[in-house]
Design a protein around this motif. Structure first.
Motif, PDB file in Angstrom:
ATOM      1  N   ALA A 192      14.527 -51.225  39.864  1.00  0.00           N
ATOM      2  CA  ALA A 192      13.904 -49.908  39.859  1.00  0.00           C
ATOM      3  C   ALA A 192      14.920 -48.785  40.053  1.00  0.00           C
ATOM      4  N   ASP A 193      16.028 -49.065  40.780  1.00  0.00           N
ATOM      5  CA  ASP A 193      17.015 -48.025  41.044  1.00  0.00           C
ATOM      6  C   ASP A 193      18.169 -48.031  40.036  1.00  0.00           C
ATOM      7  N   SER A 194      18.043 -48.821  38.958  1.00  0.00           N
ATOM      8  CA  SER A 194      19.113 -48.883  37.961  1.00  0.00           C
ATOM      9  C   SER A 194      19.081 -47.658  37.047  1.00  0.00           C
ATOM     10  N   THR A 195      20.241 -47.335  36.487  1.00  0.00           N
ATOM     11  CA  THR A 195      20.339 -46.203  35.563  1.00  0.00           C
ATOM     12  C   THR A 195      19.445 -46.422  34.351  1.00  0.00           C
ATOM     13  N   LEU A 196      19.415 -47.651  33.837  1.00  0.00           N
ATOM     14  CA  LEU A 196      18.599 -47.974  32.668  1.00  0.00           C
ATOM     15  C   LEU A 196      17.129 -47.715  32.936  1.00  0.00           C
ATOM     16  N   ASN A 197      16.641 -48.149  34.104  1.00  0.00           N
ATOM     17  CA  ASN A 197      15.236 -47.949  34.434  1.00  0.00           C
ATOM     18  C   ASN A 197      14.910 -46.464  34.572  1.00  0.00           C
ATOM     19  N   GLN A 198      15.794 -45.706  35.213  1.00  0.00           N
ATOM     20  CA  GLN A 198      15.562 -44.270  35.371  1.00  0.00           C
ATOM     21  C   GLN A 198      15.546 -43.570  34.018  1.00  0.00           C
ATOM     22  N   LEU A 199      16.403 -44.008  33.096  1.00  0.00           N
ATOM     23  CA  LEU A 199      16.428 -43.437  31.745  1.00  0.00           C
ATOM     24  C   LEU A 199      15.103 -43.677  31.038  1.00  0.00           C
ATOM     25  N   ILE A 200      14.606 -44.908  31.134  1.00  0.00           N
ATOM     26  CA  ILE A 200      13.330 -45.246  30.489  1.00  0.00           C
ATOM     27  C   ILE A 200      12.194 -44.436  31.102  1.00  0.00           C
ATOM     28  N   LEU A 201      12.173 -44.340  32.442  1.00  0.00           N
ATOM     29  CA  LEU A 201      11.114 -43.597  33.123  1.00  0.00           C
ATOM     30  C   LEU A 201      11.121 -42.123  32.733  1.00  0.00           C
ATOM     31  N   ILE A 202      12.303 -41.515  32.755  1.00  0.00           N
ATOM     32  CA  ILE A 202      12.392 -40.082  32.474  1.00  0.00           C
ATOM     33  C   ILE A 202      12.028 -39.781  31.030  1.00  0.00           C
ATOM     34  N   PHE A 203      12.704 -40.473  30.081  1.00  0.00           N
ATOM     35  CA  PHE A 203      12.432 -40.170  28.675  1.00  0.00           C
ATOM     36  C   PHE A 203      11.019 -40.599  28.277  1.00  0.00           C
ATOM     37  N   GLY A 204      10.579 -41.766  28.759  1.00  0.00           N
ATOM     38  CA  GLY A 204       9.239 -42.233  28.424  1.00  0.00           C
ATOM     39  C   GLY A 204       8.160 -41.293  28.927  1.00  0.00           C
ATOM     40  N   SER A 205       8.282 -40.851  30.173  1.00  0.00           N
ATOM     41  CA  SER A 205       7.305 -39.910  30.732  1.00  0.00           C
ATOM     42  C   SER A 205       7.323 -38.593  29.968  1.00  0.00           C
ATOM     43  N   CYS A 206       8.522 -38.134  29.628  1.00  0.00           N
ATOM     44  CA  CYS A 206       8.647 -36.889  28.870  1.00  0.00           C
ATOM     45  C   CYS A 206       7.968 -36.996  27.514  1.00  0.00           C
ATOM     46  N   TYR A 207       8.190 -38.118  26.846  1.00  0.00           N
ATOM     47  CA  TYR A 207       7.628 -38.262  25.503  1.00  0.00           C
ATOM     48  C   TYR A 207       6.107 -38.375  25.546  1.00  0.00           C
ATOM     49  N   ILE A 208       5.579 -39.094  26.541  1.00  0.00           N
ATOM     50  CA  ILE A 208       4.129 -39.200  26.679  1.00  0.00           C
ATOM     51  C   ILE A 208       3.528 -37.839  27.019  1.00  0.00           C
ATOM     52  N   LEU A 209       4.227 -37.060  27.848  1.00  0.00           N
ATOM     53  CA  LEU A 209       3.766 -35.707  28.162  1.00  0.00           C
ATOM     54  C   LEU A 209       3.764 -34.821  26.925  1.00  0.00           C
ATOM     55  N   PHE A 210       4.816 -34.931  26.127  1.00  0.00           N
ATOM     56  CA  PHE A 210       4.880 -34.183  24.865  1.00  0.00           C
ATOM     57  C   PHE A 210       3.703 -34.554  23.966  1.00  0.00           C
ATOM     58  N   ASP A 211       3.425 -35.846  23.867  1.00  0.00           N
ATOM     59  CA  ASP A 211       2.305 -36.329  23.056  1.00  0.00           C
ATOM     60  C   ASP A 211       0.988 -35.752  23.578  1.00  0.00           C
ATOM     61  N   GLY A 212       0.822 -35.753  24.907  1.00  0.00           N
ATOM     62  CA  GLY A 212      -0.398 -35.198  25.488  1.00  0.00           C
ATOM     63  C   GLY A 212      -0.514 -33.705  25.254  1.00  0.00           C
ATOM     64  N   GLY A 213       0.597 -32.983  25.398  1.00  0.00           N
ATOM     65  CA  GLY A 213       0.583 -31.543  25.163  1.00  0.00           C
ATOM     66  C   GLY A 213       0.220 -31.210  23.732  1.00  0.00           C
ATOM     67  N   ALA A 214       0.702 -32.013  22.789  1.00  0.00           N
ATOM     68  CA  ALA A 214       0.425 -31.762  21.373  1.00  0.00           C
ATOM     69  C   ALA A 214      -1.057 -31.930  21.039  1.00  0.00           C
ATOM     70  N   SER A 215      -1.785 -32.680  21.874  1.00  0.00           N
ATOM     71  CA  SER A 215      -3.216 -32.884  21.619  1.00  0.00           C
ATOM     72  C   SER A 215      -4.087 -31.823  22.299  1.00  0.00           C
ATOM     73  N   ILE A 216      -3.462 -30.938  23.073  1.00  0.00           N
ATOM     74  CA  ILE A 216      -4.199 -29.880  23.766  1.00  0.00           C
ATOM     75  C   ILE A 216      -4.471 -28.715  22.822  1.00  0.00           C
ATOM     76  N   LYS A 217      -5.677 -28.169  22.892  1.00  0.00           N
ATOM     77  CA  LYS A 217      -6.031 -27.002  22.088  1.00  0.00           C
ATOM     78  C   LYS A 217      -6.145 -25.788  23.011  1.00  0.00           C
ATOM     79  N   LEU A 218      -5.337 -24.770  22.732  1.00  0.00           N
ATOM     80  CA  LEU A 218      -5.297 -23.589  23.599  1.00  0.00           C
ATOM     81  C   LEU A 218      -6.648 -22.891  23.694  1.00  0.00           C
TER      82      LEU A 218
END
Length: 412
Positions: free
Chosen positions: A61-87
């Motif tokens: 859990a404290d490895s650089t690889l895991n942190q990279l996956i968590l950060i980029f993965g969370s960011c991309y899922i957030l981007f996907d969620g934001g794109a589905s939002i209608k203002l």
């Protein structure tokens, strides 16, 4: 020897990635057949594949690889969620959204902290730290769930938006309480509120800038010279928005969410892509988002420390039950129940009480507390993982059933 070790490590990581993709794809199909959110299946699969069970995946859990996956993965899922939002939908519910994402986090923190103080016998400041760690909801879980379960638009988008916006507040409260717990200062409400406003405003600004530029370069009538490279532009902008906001000490997660909102609502700003390019970008985002969910939740399950959870199991379960059935309902009814503009029905409020899964962000906060050797870090990590398991397995799997019972499913 060092070169040989590096090669063996690379092979191990490559094998782990192959297993995650292969097993994740199979259980994604199973989830579709069973009509359950795929994140639930991925989490359960991770529990079985981790070092505590079959030992097929072992990425620390404290490895650089895991942190990279968590950060980029969370960011991309957030981007996907934001794109589905209608203002246009958020215009009706912005008051509830803002209050739940700010004051609501404080309410959840306080109630959960009191429960932890009495049930687990923690020191008041440690109990409050536990409450703050699990107070924010998880967009990485909720966005995929609402992708698969078609809930009435304004309810789904309010819950998804709250989960993105309250991460900044959750992190701010956690580290403010941590400072007091480690003897680094006293809690200042004015400083915390000011910090929240700064992180939020700057995150929105950075995300808005990246969103506008990306929309212009892929969808402007005359300047869309990157239209054919829209998928690459989206990845670059996700990374740029997160790093830009983080470098300015703002909320990177909020920035990528706002970037997604801007790109998903580009028609409102006069940008429109050709149908073929739009479809290609949407297919790419959906496929990439699925891969990110596989990696995040299979790894999250694989990293669960069963020994630690078992040590505080009974008290932790009681605290999480109170968190789910007392803290969350209090947050929703106190923050959204009096919003005259939104005019929420009792059924809508009841549904929002149930949809507040805990996941990647609280898990990451708990991991950071352990790494920093914060007071009570082990018990906080234990209860956090109990909350992740209980809310995802219980709440995510019953989202569609509850929505159906309350009449909140969209007509097919």
């Amino acid at each position: 020897m060092e070169s040989s070790h590096s090669i063996e490590l690379a092979k191990h990581i490559l094998l782990s990635f192959g297993l995650i993709l292969g097993v994740g794809t199979f259980f994604s199909i199973v989830a579709n057949k069973l009509k359950v959110p795929d994140v639930v299946m991925f989490l359960l699969v991770g529990l079985c594949m981790g070092p505590a069970a079959l030992g097929l995946i072992d990425i620390r859990a404290d490895s650089t690889l895991n942190q990279l996956i968590l950060i980029f993965g969370s960011c991309y899922i957030l981007f996907d969620g934001g794109a589905s939002i209608k203002l246009k939908v958020l215009k009706e519910v912005w008051v509830s959204l803002v209050v739940m994402a700010t004051i609501g986090v404080l309410i959840s923190t306080a109630i959960t902290g009191v429960a932890a103080y009495y049930i687990l016998g923690l020191a008041p400041i440690v109990a409050l730290l536990l409450g703050a760690t699990i107070a924010s909801t998880d967009p990485a879980t909720l966005v995929p769930v609402f992708r698969q379960v078609k809930i009435k638009e304004r309810v789904a988008q309010t819950v998804m938006s709250e989960s993105a916006f309250n991460d900044a507040m959750g992190a701010i409260v956690t580290f403010a309480v941590l400072g007091v717990a480690m003897g680094q200062g006293e809690f200042s409400l004015s400083h915390a509120v000011g910090d929240l406003l700064w992180q939020s405003a700057l995150g929105v600004l950075v995300g808005g800038i990246f969103g506008y530029l990306a929309a212009m370069f892929i969808a402007h009538e005359k300047m869309s010279f990157l239209a054919e490279y829209a998928p690459i532009v989206s990845v670059m902008a996700v990374i740029g928005a997160y790093m830009g906001a983080d470098g300015a000490h703002a909320s990177g997660f909020m920035a990528v969410f706002v970037f997604g909102i801007m790109l998903g609502n580009k028609e409102m700003f006069g940008f429109k892509m050709e149908h073929g390019e739009e479809a290609k970008l949407e297919d790419y985002v959906l496929t990439t988002g699925l891969m990110m969910r596989m990696f995040i939740f299979i790894l999250l399950g694989a990293q669960v420390d069963f020994a630690l959870i078992n040590q505080y199991l009974v008290g932790g379960v009681i605290v999480v039950v109170l968190f789910m059935f007392v803290a969350r309902p209090a947050t929703v009814f106190l923050c959204a129940g009096f919003d005259r503009r939104a005019k929420w029905s009792f059924k809508e409020l009841l549904f929002m009480c149930w949809t507040r899964e805990t996941g990647v962000i609280p898990g990451a906060l708990a991991g950071m507390l352990v790494g920093m050797k914060a007071p009570g870090a082990e018990i906080i990590a234990s209860v956090t993982f109990i909350a992740i398991l209980m809310t995802i397995i219980i709440q995510a799997t019953t989202t569609k059933w509850l929505a159906s019972k309350l009449g909140l499913l969209e007509e097919a």
